[in-house]
Enzyme design. Structure first.
Site, PDB file in Angstrom:
ATOM      1  N   TRP A 116       0.884  -1.180   0.000  1.00 44.15           N
ATOM      2  CA  TRP A 116       0.000   0.000   0.000  1.00 44.15           C
ATOM      3  C   TRP A 116       0.916   1.223   0.000  1.00 44.15           C
ATOM      4  O   TRP A 116       1.870   1.269   0.790  1.00 44.15           O
ATOM      5  CB  TRP A 116      -0.875  -0.046   1.261  1.00 44.15           C
ATOM      6  N   ASP A 149      -1.199  -5.500   9.332  1.00 46.10           N
ATOM      7  CA  ASP A 149      -2.137  -4.476   8.888  1.00 46.10           C
ATOM      8  C   ASP A 149      -3.385  -5.199   8.380  1.00 46.10           C
ATOM      9  O   ASP A 149      -3.343  -5.884   7.363  1.00 46.10           O
ATOM     10  CB  ASP A 149      -1.489  -3.648   7.770  1.00 46.10           C
ATOM     11  N   LYS A 172     -13.570  -0.016   5.248  1.00 43.49           N
ATOM     12  CA  LYS A 172     -14.117  -0.861   4.186  1.00 43.49           C
ATOM     13  C   LYS A 172     -15.231  -1.759   4.692  1.00 43.49           C
ATOM     14  O   LYS A 172     -16.292  -1.842   4.086  1.00 43.49           O
ATOM     15  CB  LYS A 172     -13.007  -1.750   3.596  1.00 43.49           C
TER      16      LYS A 172
HETATM   17  C1  PLP Z   1      -3.354  -2.023   3.291  1.00 45.78           C
HETATM   18  C2  PLP Z   1      -4.055  -0.855   3.877  1.00 45.78           C
HETATM   19  N1  PLP Z   1      -3.783  -0.480   5.119  1.00 45.78           N
HETATM   20  C3  PLP Z   1      -4.395   0.565   5.693  1.00 45.78           C
HETATM   21  C4  PLP Z   1      -5.333   1.306   5.009  1.00 45.78           C
HETATM   22  C5  PLP Z   1      -5.954   2.490   5.674  1.00 45.78           C
HETATM   23  O1  PLP Z   1      -7.212   2.294   6.146  1.00 45.78           O
HETATM   24  P1  PLP Z   1      -8.096   3.542   6.608  1.00 45.78           P
HETATM   25  O2  PLP Z   1      -8.738   4.078   5.377  1.00 45.78           O
HETATM   26  O3  PLP Z   1      -9.053   2.973   7.565  1.00 45.78           O
HETATM   27  O4  PLP Z   1      -7.188   4.528   7.219  1.00 45.78           O
HETATM   28  C6  PLP Z   1      -5.645   0.962   3.701  1.00 45.78           C
HETATM   29  C7  PLP Z   1      -6.605   1.756   2.950  1.00 45.78           C
HETATM   30  O5  PLP Z   1      -6.612   1.854   1.764  1.00 45.78           O
HETATM   31  C8  PLP Z   1      -4.992  -0.144   3.121  1.00 45.78           C
HETATM   32  O6  PLP Z   1      -5.249  -0.514   1.874  1.00 45.78           O
END
Ligand code: PLP
Length: 403
Positions: free
Chosen positions: A137, A218, A253
């Site tokens: 990410w 994560d 999500k």
């Molecule tokens: C792998 C990963 N970690 C963390 C996040 C972050 O999540 P949040 O939108 O709840 O901050 C995302 C969001 O796209 C993600 O894809």
């Protein structure tokens, strides 16, 4: 002050655009009526809208009614939320919870959970290095770099094999220095859509243990792979191995609550006493950054998770989102074939979560964007969860034209 040379911000440089948010801006400015946004990682329903889950709507109504009856609003963090997150992540009856060995705090989305963990780790071991998957990410690197770490990668994606370079990943972990922080995607790897298998997780866990690494899981997509329990099984594997580790949680999500920024950070500790000390440190970070997290979204999530009828409804709605993405994966492959594409795209049905690493090249992604208004990331990543019955034909036909 008129001269820019002497102005306060004269030396400030323009920061690089966030690759995803930059795409969004470009998408919003695009006047093509057929445009489709497959860049941002957002689940949209059959009509291309962010769904308002029925369980969320019901919880919200319940909360408003309760506040009216009570006549006042809560002031700060919600204890029920932290407990509900723990039960979800570690399992209702986990002995860890009974032993008081998990420090959990509400965070500003999954991103906030990662940042709280990163700040805490930096204080704990300032010289540690951070390893993220290659690719990962896009915010992982920036976030840990910003927290003061040197960030490197471990091999993950094997383009030729269209899967995970597991040997490469394991070799990197087995040669990492003690104390290295390893960021692992618990499920639905972003951006590739390829996860490792339970038996491979065992090998990762053995490497983490043998080398004295710090695992940071994560978990931004729990429930989008195979189910809540299934996707959370990796957590149980770490617990069974007797490792202390970090887990960040996101409900952006799984509750379709992107705007509320509801997430958490859980830290598994060796004892109840250690947990209390870790929790106190996390609270200082929260206190000195934004005092307290906002209550609204967390109350909704806590209400759904702790009310049996709403919980059941949520699981059903989450399964609905998961299954719709799977259906779109299948339809995507079929419609590419129907559009005359001879290249085999069937791997897309083996990927999990919201994303696909499509294998489309940067020039192809640029043509899709510039000529057809179909927006994906230059790396070839597309958000399958943004496909629907109305746009899938246009997207697949556009892809056929750029291949
Ligand atoms: C792998 C990963 N970690 C963390 C996040 C972050 O999540 P949040 O939108 O709840 O901050 C995302 C969001 O796209 C993600 O894809």
């Amino acid at each position: 002050m008129s001269s820019s040379a002497s102005s306060l911000f004269a030396a400030v440089e323009m920061a690089p655009r966030d690759p995803i948010l930059g795409l969004n801006e470009q998408f919003n400015a695009d006047t093509n009526p057929a445009k489709v946004n497959l860049g941002v990682g957002v689940y949209t329903d059959a009509n291309g809208k962010l769904p308002l889950l029925a369980c969320v709507k019901a919880a919200e109504a319940q909360l408003v009614e309760a506040a009216r009856a009570r006549g006042y609003l809560p002031i700060d963090g919600i204890a029920a939320y932290d407990k509900a997150v723990q039960a979800l992540v570690f399992g209702e009856g986990s002995p860890l919870l009974a032993e008081g060995r998990v420090a959990t705090v509400q965070a500003i989305g999954g991103t906030g959970g990662l940042k709280l963990g990163a700040d805490f780790l930096k204080k704990l071991n300032p010289t540690a290095k951070v390893l993220i998957s290659d690719p990962s990410w896009e915010n992982h690197r920036a976030l840990f770099t910003n927290a003061g770490f040197t960030v490197d990668t471990y091999p993950y994606y094997d383009a030729d094999k269209q899967g995970v370079n597991f040997d490469g990943m394991l070799a990197a972990l087995n040669s990492a220095a003690a104390g290295t922080v390893v960021v692992l995607h618990a499920c639905c790897h972003n951006p590739t859509g390829y996860d490792i298998l339970p038996a491979q997780w065992e090998q990762v866990i053995a490497a983490v243990k043998a080398r004295g690494l710090v695992a940071f899981l994560d978990m931004a997509y729990q429930g989008f792979g195979d189910g809540i329990q299934e996707d959370g099984a990796v957590i149980g594997q770490f617990v069974a191995a007797g490792i202390d580790f970090f887990v960040s949680t996101s409900f952006s999500k799984s509750f379709s609550l992107y705007g509320e920024r509801v997430g958490g950070l859980s830290v598994v500790c060796a004892s109840k006493d250690e947990t209390a000390r870790v929790l106190s440190q996390l609270k200082i970070t929260i206190r000195t950054n934004y005092s307290n997290p906002p209550t609204h979204g967390a109350q909704i999530v806590a209400t759904v998770l702790t009310t049996p009828a709403l919980r059941a409804q949520w699981e059903e709605e989450l399964a609905g989102m998961r299954n719709r993405i799977k259906k779109m994966r299948g339809a995507f492959v079929e419609q590419l074939k129907a559009a005359g594409v001879t290249r085999d795209f069937s791997f897309i049905t083996t990927q999990r979560g919201m994303f696909s690493y499509s294998g489309l090249t940067k020039p192809q992604m640029e043509r899709l964007r510039n000529e057809f208004g179909v927006y994906g990331v230059d790396s070839g990543r597309i958000c399958v969860a943004a496909l629907n019955e109305h746009n899938i034909g246009y997207v697949t036909q556009s892809i056929a034209k750029v291949i």
